[in-house]
Scaffold this motif. Sequence first.
Motif, PDB file in Angstrom:
ATOM      1  N   PHE A 199       0.790  -1.217  -0.020  1.00  0.00           N
ATOM      2  CA  PHE A 199      -0.094  -0.190   0.047  1.00  0.00           C
ATOM      3  C   PHE A 199       0.967   1.171  -0.012  1.00  0.00           C
ATOM      4  O   PHE A 199       2.306   1.146   0.307  1.00  0.00           O
ATOM      5  CB  PHE A 199      -0.956   0.053   1.266  1.00  0.00           C
ATOM      6  N   ALA A 200       0.210   2.207  -0.311  1.00  0.00           N
ATOM      7  CA  ALA A 200       1.141   3.688  -0.221  1.00  0.00           C
ATOM      8  C   ALA A 200       0.014   4.781   0.361  1.00  0.00           C
ATOM      9  O   ALA A 200      -1.065   4.541   0.307  1.00  0.00           O
ATOM     10  CB  ALA A 200       1.240   4.239  -1.628  1.00  0.00           C
ATOM     11  N   LEU A 201       0.677   5.656   1.253  1.00  0.00           N
ATOM     12  CA  LEU A 201       0.078   6.791   1.888  1.00  0.00           C
ATOM     13  C   LEU A 201       0.435   8.182   1.394  1.00  0.00           C
ATOM     14  O   LEU A 201       1.751   8.278   1.317  1.00  0.00           O
ATOM     15  CB  LEU A 201       0.128   6.730   3.263  1.00  0.00           C
ATOM     16  N   ALA A 202      -0.400   8.835   0.774  1.00  0.00           N
ATOM     17  CA  ALA A 202       0.100  10.244   0.394  1.00  0.00           C
ATOM     18  C   ALA A 202       0.138  11.166   1.592  1.00  0.00           C
ATOM     19  O   ALA A 202      -0.604  11.012   2.513  1.00  0.00           O
ATOM     20  CB  ALA A 202      -1.139  10.805  -0.506  1.00  0.00           C
ATOM     21  N   PRO A 203       1.045  12.066   1.315  1.00  0.00           N
ATOM     22  CA  PRO A 203       1.456  13.033   2.617  1.00  0.00           C
ATOM     23  C   PRO A 203       0.026  13.763   2.769  1.00  0.00           C
ATOM     24  O   PRO A 203      -0.649  14.264   1.988  1.00  0.00           O
ATOM     25  CB  PRO A 203       2.324  13.891   2.076  1.00  0.00           C
ATOM     26  N   GLY A 204      -0.348  14.155   4.231  1.00  0.00           N
ATOM     27  CA  GLY A 204      -1.501  15.018   4.310  1.00  0.00           C
ATOM     28  C   GLY A 204      -2.577  14.272   4.256  1.00  0.00           C
ATOM     29  O   GLY A 204      -3.932  14.949   4.689  1.00  0.00           O
ATOM     30  N   GLY A 205      -2.702  12.926   4.152  1.00  0.00           N
ATOM     31  CA  GLY A 205      -3.966  12.187   4.258  1.00  0.00           C
ATOM     32  C   GLY A 205      -4.385  11.775   5.679  1.00  0.00           C
ATOM     33  O   GLY A 205      -3.594  11.636   6.683  1.00  0.00           O
ATOM     34  N   PHE A 206      -5.826  11.366   5.477  1.00  0.00           N
ATOM     35  CA  PHE A 206      -6.338  10.734   6.828  1.00  0.00           C
ATOM     36  C   PHE A 206      -6.794   9.271   6.535  1.00  0.00           C
ATOM     37  O   PHE A 206      -7.471   9.066   5.332  1.00  0.00           O
ATOM     38  CB  PHE A 206      -7.547  11.649   7.354  1.00  0.00           C
ATOM     39  N   HIS A 207      -6.139   8.348   7.404  1.00  0.00           N
ATOM     40  CA  HIS A 207      -6.302   6.977   6.840  1.00  0.00           C
ATOM     41  C   HIS A 207      -6.729   6.126   8.136  1.00  0.00           C
ATOM     42  O   HIS A 207      -6.358   6.448   9.241  1.00  0.00           O
ATOM     43  CB  HIS A 207      -5.159   6.258   6.377  1.00  0.00           C
ATOM     44  N   PHE A 208      -7.577   5.061   7.912  1.00  0.00           N
ATOM     45  CA  PHE A 208      -8.029   4.037   8.809  1.00  0.00           C
ATOM     46  C   PHE A 208      -7.464   2.819   8.542  1.00  0.00           C
ATOM     47  O   PHE A 208      -7.528   2.434   7.106  1.00  0.00           O
ATOM     48  CB  PHE A 208      -9.825   4.061   8.947  1.00  0.00           C
ATOM     49  N   LEU A 209      -6.944   1.962   9.503  1.00  0.00           N
ATOM     50  CA  LEU A 209      -6.561   0.654   9.159  1.00  0.00           C
ATOM     51  C   LEU A 209      -7.740   0.051  10.072  1.00  0.00           C
ATOM     52  O   LEU A 209      -7.741  -0.179  11.277  1.00  0.00           O
ATOM     53  CB  LEU A 209      -5.175   0.280   9.747  1.00  0.00           C
ATOM     54  N   THR A 210      -8.613  -0.822   9.471  1.00  0.00           N
ATOM     55  CA  THR A 210      -9.633  -1.894  10.181  1.00  0.00           C
ATOM     56  C   THR A 210      -9.336  -3.262  10.074  1.00  0.00           C
ATOM     57  O   THR A 210      -8.616  -3.528   9.348  1.00  0.00           O
ATOM     58  CB  THR A 210     -11.007  -1.246   9.738  1.00  0.00           C
ATOM     59  N   GLY A 211      -9.952  -3.796  11.142  1.00  0.00           N
ATOM     60  CA  GLY A 211      -9.694  -5.430  11.181  1.00  0.00           C
ATOM     61  C   GLY A 211     -10.154  -5.842  12.576  1.00  0.00           C
ATOM     62  O   GLY A 211      -9.946  -5.090  13.510  1.00  0.00           O
ATOM     63  N   ASP A 212     -10.441  -7.052  12.466  1.00  0.00           N
ATOM     64  CA  ASP A 212     -10.702  -7.635  13.931  1.00  0.00           C
ATOM     65  C   ASP A 212      -9.460  -7.831  14.878  1.00  0.00           C
ATOM     66  O   ASP A 212      -8.451  -7.556  14.185  1.00  0.00           O
ATOM     67  CB  ASP A 212     -11.122  -9.109  14.085  1.00  0.00           C
TER      68      ASP A 212
END
Length: 235
Positions: free
Chosen positions: A26-39
């Motif tokens: 995966f890649a994350l852009a600068p200034g982004g808002f991200h969630f990582l979900t999972g049990d």
Amino acid sequence: MAAIVQFENVGLRYGHGEEVLRDVTFALAPGGFHFLTGDSGAGKTSLLSLLHLAQRPSRGVIRLFGADVVTMPRKRTAALRRRIGMVYQDFRLIPHVSIADNIALPLRIADAAEQDVREAVGEMLAWVGLAHRAEARPATLSGGEQQRVAIARAVIARPDILLADEPTGNVDDAMADRLIQLFVSLNRLGTTILIATHDRQLLARVPGAQTMRIAAGRLTETTIGARPPLRRERA
């Protein structure tokens, strides 16, 4: 816009056991808002430990801020790690010192001038609404208050990336809303946010965020929101 985080076919195992993360890309852009979900047990905390440079992968490539951290000598990773804030699920506050001193810790480790430390701590305490509890010990605070202290400590050194492991897992809905708004305000200043959570309802509180889902150590779903990354507004 170049990614601030890049994972390519990353795997992680502890000791000689089976991989707990498998082929993560995966890649994350600068200034982004991200969630990582999972049990629980899906691999969220393990992935955060790689991002925070607390672990190295068993295989694959990880780039942070354009640097290959897998091949980088460990003594050089300290500077990168200072650009990443971490909010732990269990707070990890030092029990025998005040919350002001807990928040100040990253700046004192960096040998910041004491006047600068005091000013920054004052700003952080006001930002999280705890200026009146500056001299309190962590044990006298509620769970939500301790989480706000942990957030203030994680961001006082102005990191480029803020990671949070289940930051709303031990608070009620009203406090969860308040904590999410703190993260949103940081994001509006340009900080890249990644929140790991098993609570899918939390995602609706930040419309347009990117969502990644992990199951049994594999990313199974990635949804990119419509909101563009926000530009950093620091002086």
